[in-house]
Design a protein around this motif. Structure first.
Motif, short mmCIF file in Angstrom:
data_model
loop_
_atom_site.label_atom_id
_atom_site.label_comp_id
_atom_site.label_asym_id
_atom_site.label_seq_id
_atom_site.Cartn_x
_atom_site.Cartn_y
_atom_site.Cartn_z
N VAL A 35 0.85 -1.19 0.00
CA VAL A 35 0.00 0.00 0.00
C VAL A 35 0.88 1.24 0.00
N LYS A 129 -0.81 -0.12 -4.09
CA LYS A 129 -2.24 0.18 -4.06
C LYS A 129 -2.50 1.36 -3.13
N GLU A 130 -3.61 2.03 -3.38
CA GLU A 130 -4.01 3.15 -2.54
C GLU A 130 -4.53 2.65 -1.20
N HIS A 131 -4.44 3.54 -0.19
CA HIS A 131 -4.99 3.22 1.13
C HIS A 131 -6.50 3.02 1.04
N GLU A 133 -8.37 1.69 -1.14
CA GLU A 133 -8.86 0.41 -1.61
C GLU A 133 -9.00 -0.57 -0.45
N SER A 134 -7.95 -0.67 0.37
CA SER A 134 -8.04 -1.57 1.53
C SER A 134 -8.97 -1.01 2.57
#
Length: 210
Positions: A35, A129-131, A133-134
């Motif tokens: 991330v 990945k972007e924060h 998304e999670s």
């Protein structure tokens, strides 16, 4: 002869399946997903006892860093802009280090090792990945976990209320029907009683006038 050909055909199929499994398992092992904001370390080790002459890190086939035991480290402009370094100490020797990962760090990384007896390379696929998304996925799970019991409780309460109202109406109807039957029985009993009284009552005749 036919049995031999069948045996060879089975062996070829098994070998092909094993090779495909090995290729895909190796590719999966070199893929890393992180991330934004996390620290990333891509290891590159000299797996032989040969003397290292040069080690080069590339991103999408563009040179980032080059290390030579004599000339030490040579950084490219690309590595400086992306803030990518190489570790030269401890267990992280020759590893590519990204202190704070960003979306721009996503790509295919290659570590090329040159020794006095040959060369080799190790490849990595890095996905940042972007924060959100999670975070959104976790929020969705929490929302589902909270809403499902609430919806079930609401459905149970509504069903219980409807069932109770139906039971009350059915009970009221049965009571009214029972009361009506009782009233009819009382009325019939009263009629029978009156009829009996009228039947048993003596008749009084007036005397005839002479």
């Amino acid at each position: 002869m036919e049995d031999l050909w069948k045996y060879l055909g089975i062996n070829k199929t098994v070998s092909l399946i094993c090779c495909m499994f090995w290729i895909f398992s190796a590719a999966e092992g070199n893929s890393i997903s992180m991330v934004v904001g996390s620290k990333v370390i891509l290891h590159c080790k000299n797996r032989t006892n040969d003397t290292l002459t040069q080690l080069t890190w590339k991103m999408n086939k563009v040179r980032l860093l080059t290390f030579k035991p004599v000339r030490l480290l040579d950084e490219s402009q690309e590595a400086r802009s992306l803030k990518i370094n190489i570790s030269l100490s401890g267990s992280e020797m020759y590893a590519l280090v990204i202190e704070r990962a960003e979306k721009s760090h996503t790509g295919n990384y290659t570590c090329e090792i040159n020794t006095d007896k040959g060369s080799g390379e190790q490849k990595w696929e890095l996905i940042i990945k972007e924060h959100e998304e999670s975070g959104n996925f976790n929020k969705l799970l929490i929302a589902v976990a909270v809403s499902v019991p609430c919806v079930c409780c609401l459905i149970f309460i509504i069903a219980f209320a409807i069932l109770r109202r139906v039971c009350k109406r059915a009970g009221g109807r049965s009571r009214s029907a029972e009361m009506q039957e009782r009233e009819e029985d009382i009325y019939e009993n009263c009629l029978e009683t009156n009829q009996r009284r009228g039947y048993n009552r003596p008749n009084h005749y007036k005397p005839r006038a002479h």
